[in-house]
Enzyme design. Structure first.
Site, PDB file in Angstrom:
ATOM      1  N   GLY A   1       0.766  -1.205  -0.700  1.00  0.00           N
ATOM      2  CA  GLY A   1      -0.029   0.079   0.010  1.00  0.00           C
ATOM      3  C   GLY A   1       0.939   1.335   0.173  1.00  0.00           C
TER       4      GLY A   1
ATOM      5  CG  ASP B   1       4.453   1.248   5.545  1.00  0.00           C
ATOM      6  OD1 ASP B   1       5.321   1.686   4.981  1.00  0.00           O
ATOM      7  OD2 ASP B   1       4.836   0.039   5.949  1.00  0.00           O
TER       8      ASP B   1
ATOM      9  CB  SER C   1      -7.183   2.142   9.279  1.00  0.00           C
ATOM     10  OG  SER C   1      -5.926   2.024  10.143  1.00  0.00           O
TER      11      SER C   1
ATOM     12  N   GLY D   1      -7.062   0.257   3.949  1.00  0.00           N
ATOM     13  CA  GLY D   1      -7.086  -0.610   2.924  1.00  0.00           C
ATOM     14  C   GLY D   1      -6.735  -1.869   3.751  1.00  0.00           C
ATOM     15  CB  VAL D   2      -3.606  -3.796   4.410  1.00  0.00           C
ATOM     16  CG1 VAL D   2      -3.417  -5.149   4.937  1.00  0.00           C
ATOM     17  CG2 VAL D   2      -2.680  -3.881   2.483  1.00  0.00           C
ATOM     18  CE1 TYR D   3      -1.940  -4.457   8.670  1.00  0.00           C
ATOM     19  CE2 TYR D   3      -2.776  -1.090  10.170  1.00  0.00           C
ATOM     20  CZ  TYR D   3      -1.879  -2.847  10.042  1.00  0.00           C
ATOM     21  OH  TYR D   3      -0.233  -3.042  10.015  1.00  0.00           O
TER      22      TYR D   3
END
Ligand code: AR6
Length: 174
Positions: A32, A34, A121, A123-125
């Protein structure tokens, strides 16, 4: 100049004082936003993060730390860790608010005047986007009211869905 700005695009391209990274507690990079930030910044970012982790072990959810920005056009990267959505009964809302507020606090301490946030938060989270935007917008507005030193906050939406959500809330008449 409006204090809160909305843009659709890639946060790594921005020329602001600081961009915020939606990291994880290890600060060792990931996917993402990061991943995009670490790729664009180059290896010095990873090195700086490693030094921080050596000192603190891991970055708890909702906390934030600051590094330089390597090859990016901004001056600093503020790394924060948003909560993983687990259904809503695990303090997720409070922790997401903390991620925004603690990033802004570090920015203020460093004399940063312009700061850009991704949609932490969401996206993946897996944090629900509509709820996350309410929390992000109210946390930022509240902070700006009390801390006029920060002159501009930019919400950077990468995906169309987040962009439309923020547009409705920030520019309801357009
Ligand atoms: N610029 C701006 N926003 C972006 C970009 C970009 N270049 N790329 C993606 N987004 P995510 P999280 C948006 O998954 O949910 C990482 O692996 C994306 O559309 O990046 O907080 C970390 O290492 C979404 O709206 O972060 C952690 O392990 C938003 O960024 C974990 O993911 C956040 O999506 C953190 O998950």
């Amino acid at each position: 100049m409006e204090m809160i700005k909305l843009i659709k695009g890639d946060i790594t391209k921005l020329e602001v004082d600081a961009i915020v990274n939606a990291a994880n507690s290890s600060l060792m990079g990931g996917g993402g936003v990061d991943g995009a930030i670490h790729r664009a910044a180059g290896p010095s970012l990873h090195e700086e993060c490693k030094e921080i982790i050596k000192k603190i072990g891991k970055l708890p959810t909702g906390e934030a730390v600051i590094t330089g920005a390597g090859n990016l056009k901004c001056r600093y990267v503020i790394h924060t860790v948003g909560p993983i959505w687990q259904g809503g009964n695990f303090d997720e809302e409070k922790l997401l608010r903390n991620a925004y507020v603690n990033s802004l606090k570090i920015a203020k301490e460093k004399g940063i005047r312009s700061i850009a946030f991704p949609n932490i938060s969401t996206g993946v989270y897996g944090f629900p986007k509509d709820l996350a935007s309410d929390i992000a917008i109210s946390a930022v507005r509240e902070f700006l009211e009390k801390n006029p030193e920060i002159q501009q906050v930019i919400f950077v939406c990468f995906d169309e869905e987040n962009y439309e959500i923020y547009k409705k809330k920030l520019h309801p008449n357009e």
